[in-house]
Design a protein around this motif. Sequence first.
Motif, PDB file in Angstrom:
ATOM      1  N   TRP A  25       0.835  -1.208   0.000  1.00 24.03           N
ATOM      2  CA  TRP A  25       0.000   0.000   0.000  1.00 24.03           C
ATOM      3  C   TRP A  25       0.866   1.253   0.000  1.00 24.03           C
ATOM      4  O   TRP A  25       0.590   2.220  -0.721  1.00 24.03           O
ATOM      5  N   PRO A  75      -5.485   0.620   4.871  1.00 20.89           N
ATOM      6  CA  PRO A  75      -6.618  -0.273   4.601  1.00 20.89           C
ATOM      7  C   PRO A  75      -6.707  -1.398   5.629  1.00 20.89           C
ATOM      8  O   PRO A  75      -5.695  -1.932   6.085  1.00 20.89           O
ATOM      9  N   ALA A  80     -11.872   1.572   9.475  1.00 16.57           N
ATOM     10  CA  ALA A  80     -12.600   1.203   8.263  1.00 16.57           C
ATOM     11  C   ALA A  80     -13.921   1.944   8.122  1.00 16.57           C
ATOM     12  O   ALA A  80     -14.342   2.264   7.009  1.00 16.57           O
ATOM     13  N   GLY A 105     -10.547   4.824  -0.044  1.00 23.91           N
ATOM     14  CA  GLY A 105     -10.554   5.076   1.390  1.00 23.91           C
ATOM     15  C   GLY A 105     -10.227   6.507   1.748  1.00 23.91           C
ATOM     16  O   GLY A 105     -10.140   6.853   2.936  1.00 23.91           O
TER      17      GLY A 105
END
Length: 301
Positions: A25, A75, A80, A105
């Motif tokens: 990521w 993530p 979340a 996100g």
Amino acid sequence: MATAPIEPPQRLVSSLSGDQDGREWLTALPTLVQHQLDAWDLTLERVHAPGGRSSLLALVHQQDGTPAALKFPVPGRASAHEAAALEIWDGSGAVRLLRSDDKTGALLLERLQAGVSLRSLPEAKALLEAAGTVRRLWVAPSTPHPFETLAGRTTQATEALRTAEELTPTAAPLVDEARELRRTLPTTSDEEFLLHGAFRQGKVLAGDRSPWLVIGPSPVVGERAYDLAALVLDRFEDLMAGSGASAATRRRVTKLADSLDVDRDRLRDWTLYRAVNTAVRELATGDRQRGELLLEFAAWL
């Protein structure tokens, strides 16, 4: 368009060094940030540093010049459902969500004063302001809602508590009590409030729209004492350094419980559970000094 290099802060890089998905990521993050800047017509001012361990925050300007903050949470972490919680609060006690992107996100947030938190205030004043701020977040969630419950969140601590005695055999009675509290507390309350879930003074920042606003929720649904327990634990090292620390600890529980109409015994129980659970995590990661201090704090309860 970007006006400065997009480089993740070292604190975030270090926190994800042992996580393969996290490292992937991070590799993709500069491209994700640039894409979001273009999609939302934002101008990058700079990446906020040192930043946090669970997100990247970029200070930006919107098309009309209004300052804002572009956040990319890691993530799969506890944030979340951060956007869903911020939408419910709609700026009441919390930073206002301006836009969100479910695919990346990304969250576009109102700009707060990142360098000024409640930790800059004297302890008594900070506790007062924190209590007044967190109570504004305790609202009934919609039905159905996307948030996890306290029963679900605390389940992950079961195995750690089961093996904790290997880390600190002398704390066995405390660990046993925390294990029992983890089993009973989530099932013996009728309260269903939307909680911040990761509340502490450092997550309450100065703002222009309101003197103090909360950031970085890890939302969960349950009883208010869970959120308030984190406030009892906040800056516990300062409390322990003073005279009569054990009595001061119990007074803090009583004062916060009474000021927010929360049951004293349940606040004490959730604080003990959270102190022991955090201590076990610290011991497991090698921070023995902090872990043992937390266990001593828990024993005073």
